[in-house]
Design an enzyme around this catalytic site. Structure first.
Site, PDB file in Angstrom:
ATOM      1  N   HIS A   2       0.849  -1.197   0.000  1.00  0.00           N
ATOM      2  CA  HIS A   2       0.000   0.000   0.000  1.00  0.00           C
ATOM      3  C   HIS A   2       0.881   1.242   0.000  1.00  0.00           C
ATOM      4  O   HIS A   2       2.094   1.166   0.166  1.00  0.00           O
ATOM      5  CB  HIS A   2      -0.984  -0.007   1.168  1.00  0.00           C
ATOM      6  N   ASP A  44       5.752   4.889   5.122  1.00  0.00           N
ATOM      7  CA  ASP A  44       6.618   3.962   5.857  1.00  0.00           C
ATOM      8  C   ASP A  44       6.681   2.580   5.190  1.00  0.00           C
ATOM      9  O   ASP A  44       7.327   1.672   5.711  1.00  0.00           O
ATOM     10  CB  ASP A  44       6.202   3.853   7.327  1.00  0.00           C
ATOM     11  N   HIS A  45       6.034   2.435   4.030  1.00  0.00           N
ATOM     12  CA  HIS A  45       6.139   1.206   3.234  1.00  0.00           C
ATOM     13  C   HIS A  45       6.723   1.458   1.846  1.00  0.00           C
ATOM     14  O   HIS A  45       6.956   0.519   1.096  1.00  0.00           O
ATOM     15  CB  HIS A  45       4.763   0.534   3.114  1.00  0.00           C
ATOM     16  N   HIS A  57      -7.473  -0.246   5.350  1.00  0.00           N
ATOM     17  CA  HIS A  57      -6.356   0.563   5.876  1.00  0.00           C
ATOM     18  C   HIS A  57      -6.046   1.629   4.827  1.00  0.00           C
ATOM     19  O   HIS A  57      -5.953   2.817   5.138  1.00  0.00           O
ATOM     20  CB  HIS A  57      -5.169  -0.338   6.163  1.00  0.00           C
ATOM     21  N   ASP A  72      -0.284  -3.772   6.202  1.00  0.00           N
ATOM     22  CA  ASP A  72      -0.989  -3.240   7.366  1.00  0.00           C
ATOM     23  C   ASP A  72      -2.468  -3.618   7.358  1.00  0.00           C
ATOM     24  O   ASP A  72      -3.289  -2.984   8.024  1.00  0.00           O
ATOM     25  CB  ASP A  72      -0.858  -1.704   7.407  1.00  0.00           C
ATOM     26  N   HIS A 125       1.373   3.982   1.870  1.00  0.00           N
ATOM     27  CA  HIS A 125       1.896   4.784   2.986  1.00  0.00           C
ATOM     28  C   HIS A 125       3.416   4.921   2.932  1.00  0.00           C
ATOM     29  O   HIS A 125       4.125   4.004   2.546  1.00  0.00           O
ATOM     30  CB  HIS A 125       1.474   4.176   4.331  1.00  0.00           C
ATOM     31  N   HIS A 155       4.030  -4.573  10.850  1.00  0.00           N
ATOM     32  CA  HIS A 155       4.510  -3.927  12.075  1.00  0.00           C
ATOM     33  C   HIS A 155       4.574  -4.916  13.236  1.00  0.00           C
ATOM     34  O   HIS A 155       3.805  -5.878  13.307  1.00  0.00           O
ATOM     35  CB  HIS A 155       3.585  -2.763  12.488  1.00  0.00           C
TER      36      HIS A 155
HETATM   37 ZN    ZN Z   1       0.029   1.789   6.476  1.00  0.00          ZN
END
Ligand code: ZN
Length: 256
Positions: free
Chosen positions: A56, A60-61, A114, A133, A58, A171
């Site tokens: 996805h 942090d990915h 998400h 996530d 985001h 995570h």
């Molecule tokens: Zn995420």
């Protein structure tokens, strides 16, 4: 049964993963949280990066994509529905598609909620599931985009996979998830045992991942929204499971 998965923590609590097909040497990073951490894992293993599979959009990915591609020339695969939000996407894929990594095959499963275009990658032969996530051990991702119905449907698609499947999520949230899960499902012996196991794993500085999907089906409240116990906990007896799921998700958002 040949795929090798390397697990490492990066940023604060993100999991980084390398999936390696020994037959061909092809190696994928699952998401790109941190180019330096992914490169260190590659060097530790002596593997060469050929692919990046994104779950996805985001940051942090995805933040490591540009540096990893510059250093290794990897092909970037990710959700077509989020192609406008993921810079450097080479191969957009949709739920129902199959992604190859040498001799390994990953089914793309839609897990919206998400983020709307979120996807998971499932290798049936090697019993490996990368959930980003969408699904965590004893929890699920915060519902940032969309409504409970499609998110619950996506989690049910993951729940339909075999018990032996190993879940590699985005995570290390297992202990925090366990505290919420125990608050809504205190009488669940499988949950109590999994929470104790996770506490021991963290006390010994070990990862709680991968999680076994069969255990998650019994212990994770977000995979049990259609159970009488969860309906009762949310005071929604007789309600649609998606409504129970939405109430659980909201309760977790407000849990401290
Ligand atoms: Zn995420």
């Amino acid at each position: 049964m040949s795929l090798i998965v390397d697990v490492f923590i990066c940023r604060q609590d993100n999991y980084g993963y390398l999936a390696h097909d020994p037959a061909t040497g092809r190696t994928a990073a699952i998401d790109a949280p941190d180019a330096g951490a992914v490169t260190a894992a590659l060097e530790r293993r002596g593997w060469s990066l050929t692919d990046i599979f994104i779950t996805h959009h985001h940051a942090d990915h995805t933040e490591g994509i540009a540096d990893l591609v510059a250093a290794h020339g990897a092909t970037v695969t990710g959700p077509r529905a989020e192609a406008d939000k993921i810079a450097g996407l080479d191969t957009p894929v949709s739920p129902g598609d199959t992604v190859s990594l040498g001799s390994a095959r990953f089914a793309v499963i839609g897990t919206p909620g998400h983020t709307l275009g979120h996807i998971a990658y499932y290798d049936a032969e090697n019993q490996v599931l990368f959930t980003g996530d969408a699904l965590f051990s004893l929890g699920c991702g915060r519902m940032f985009e969309g409504t409970p119905e499609p998110m619950w449907a996506g989690l049910m698609a993951l729940r339909a996979l075999p018990d032996e499947t190993l879940v590699y999520c985005g995570h290390e949230y297992t202990l925090a998830n366990a505290r919420f899960a125990l608050s809504v499902d205190p009488g669940n012996a499988t949950l109590v045992a999994r929470a104790a196991e996770a506490q021991t794993q963290r006390d010994e500085d070990r990862f709680t991942i991968p999680a076994r999907l069969g255990t998650e089906k019994q212990a994770n409240p977000f995979l049990r929204a259609d159970s009488p116990e969860m309906a009762r906990a949310m005071k929604l007896e007789g309600a649609d499971p998606a409504a129970v799921f939405g109430a659980l998700r909201k309760a977790k958002d407000n849990f401290s």
